[in-house]
Design an enzyme around this catalytic site. Sequence first.
Site, short mmCIF file in Angstrom:
data_model
loop_
_atom_site.label_atom_id
_atom_site.label_comp_id
_atom_site.label_asym_id
_atom_site.label_seq_id
_atom_site.Cartn_x
_atom_site.Cartn_y
_atom_site.Cartn_z
N PRO A 2 0.78 -1.20 0.00
CA PRO A 2 0.00 0.00 0.00
C PRO A 2 0.82 1.26 0.00
O PRO A 2 1.50 1.58 0.96
CB PRO A 2 -0.72 -0.08 1.33
CG PRO A 2 0.28 -0.75 2.23
CD PRO A 2 1.28 -1.43 1.35
N GLU A 3 0.73 2.00 -1.03
CA GLU A 3 1.11 3.40 -0.98
C GLU A 3 -0.21 4.16 -0.95
O GLU A 3 -1.27 3.56 -0.83
CB GLU A 3 1.99 3.78 -2.18
CG GLU A 3 3.27 2.96 -2.24
CD GLU A 3 4.20 3.35 -3.38
OE1 GLU A 3 4.32 4.55 -3.67
OE2 GLU A 3 4.81 2.45 -3.98
N HIS A 92 -3.78 -16.65 6.64
CA HIS A 92 -3.36 -15.28 6.93
C HIS A 92 -4.54 -14.32 7.09
O HIS A 92 -4.37 -13.11 7.06
CB HIS A 92 -2.42 -14.78 5.85
CG HIS A 92 -1.18 -15.61 5.72
ND1 HIS A 92 -0.30 -15.82 6.77
CD2 HIS A 92 -0.68 -16.33 4.68
CE1 HIS A 92 0.68 -16.60 6.37
NE2 HIS A 92 0.47 -16.93 5.11
N ARG A 111 2.69 -11.21 5.57
CA ARG A 111 3.95 -10.81 6.21
C ARG A 111 3.74 -10.18 7.59
O ARG A 111 4.69 -10.00 8.33
CB ARG A 111 4.73 -9.87 5.29
CG ARG A 111 5.16 -10.57 4.01
CD ARG A 111 5.88 -9.64 3.06
NE ARG A 111 7.21 -9.31 3.56
CZ ARG A 111 8.05 -8.50 2.93
NH1 ARG A 111 7.68 -7.93 1.79
NH2 ARG A 111 9.24 -8.25 3.42
N ARG A 154 19.02 19.06 3.19
CA ARG A 154 19.10 17.59 3.26
C ARG A 154 20.14 17.10 2.27
O ARG A 154 20.14 17.49 1.11
CB ARG A 154 17.75 16.96 2.89
CG ARG A 154 16.62 17.41 3.75
CD ARG A 154 16.09 16.28 4.60
NE ARG A 154 15.25 16.83 5.65
CZ ARG A 154 14.99 16.19 6.79
NH1 ARG A 154 15.48 15.00 6.99
NH2 ARG A 154 14.23 16.75 7.71
#
Length: 272
Positions: A2-3, A92, A111, A154
Amino acid sequence: MPELPEVETVARGLTGALKGKRFAKVELRRKDLRIPFPKGMAAALTGRRVMRIYRRAKYVLMALDDGNVLIVHLGMSGRMQIIAAKTPPDRHDHVIFTADDGTEVRFNDPRRFGLMTVAALKDLDEHKLFRHLGPDAMSNAFTPESLTKALKGRKTSIKVAIMDQRLVVGVGNIYACESLFRAGISPKRKAGTVAGARAAALVPVIKEVLAEAIAAGGSSLRDHVQPSGELGYFQKAWRVYGREGESCGCGAPVKRIVQGGRSTFFCARCQG
DNA sequence: CCTTGAACCTGCGGGC
DNA sequence: TGCCCGCAGGTTCAAG
């Protein structure tokens, strides 16, 4: 999985299935995901009505009728899917929600990098999971000016920087690669040098890529499905992600490098 | 504070 | 066929 686009897709798909309904039953099939479920979570959810389902950052939120909100993160491999009644549970399927009209939604996450918890809606801004987050990529608060300010000084790469949720929220590995390709910016460029015209180019491109991906139901790499079970199809529009050695269209081969422990795909000719 | 790298966990595909 | 390796949409924590 998921983004931002995939989470948005899931939130929209769940809205049709659960909004306005009550949880008749909530079954936890294990005691934790990435973190333990809060004590008594199933009992606290049972009987609650779901008022609204929406996305915040990469989390699906379900606002309940008691002032609390159910917070769901899908990790890398999580799904929230509407399942036909009497379907045998998958190994799962960690949480099974049954609504008062019989609708069944399952949280499945091989996962187990996902998480699920409950918090007071009014305190969400100060919540540990949210308080450090930057502006949402799809919001009006994400502008060339806000990005320039966030990147100033940065020395990490622009690719790693735009995946940093403190600087901008919602961009993950796929959409970082695709956005930088569309903006013609090298993923290796120092973040602090993205300002002015480059920032002015990058911000609308990020919004555009994410919007197109939402419209396509997200990208289905391996785990992502919409709650309906339908796949996303934005992966068909990828120009560089997962395409090492192929051409982006210019004839030069797409390269793969590793930045911040993640694969970066880019075109050395198109991305100066 | 910033930056980097490892850790969390399961499954799948490729190479031998 | 079977085994080992590398790799996967994210986040968090420790160490420098």
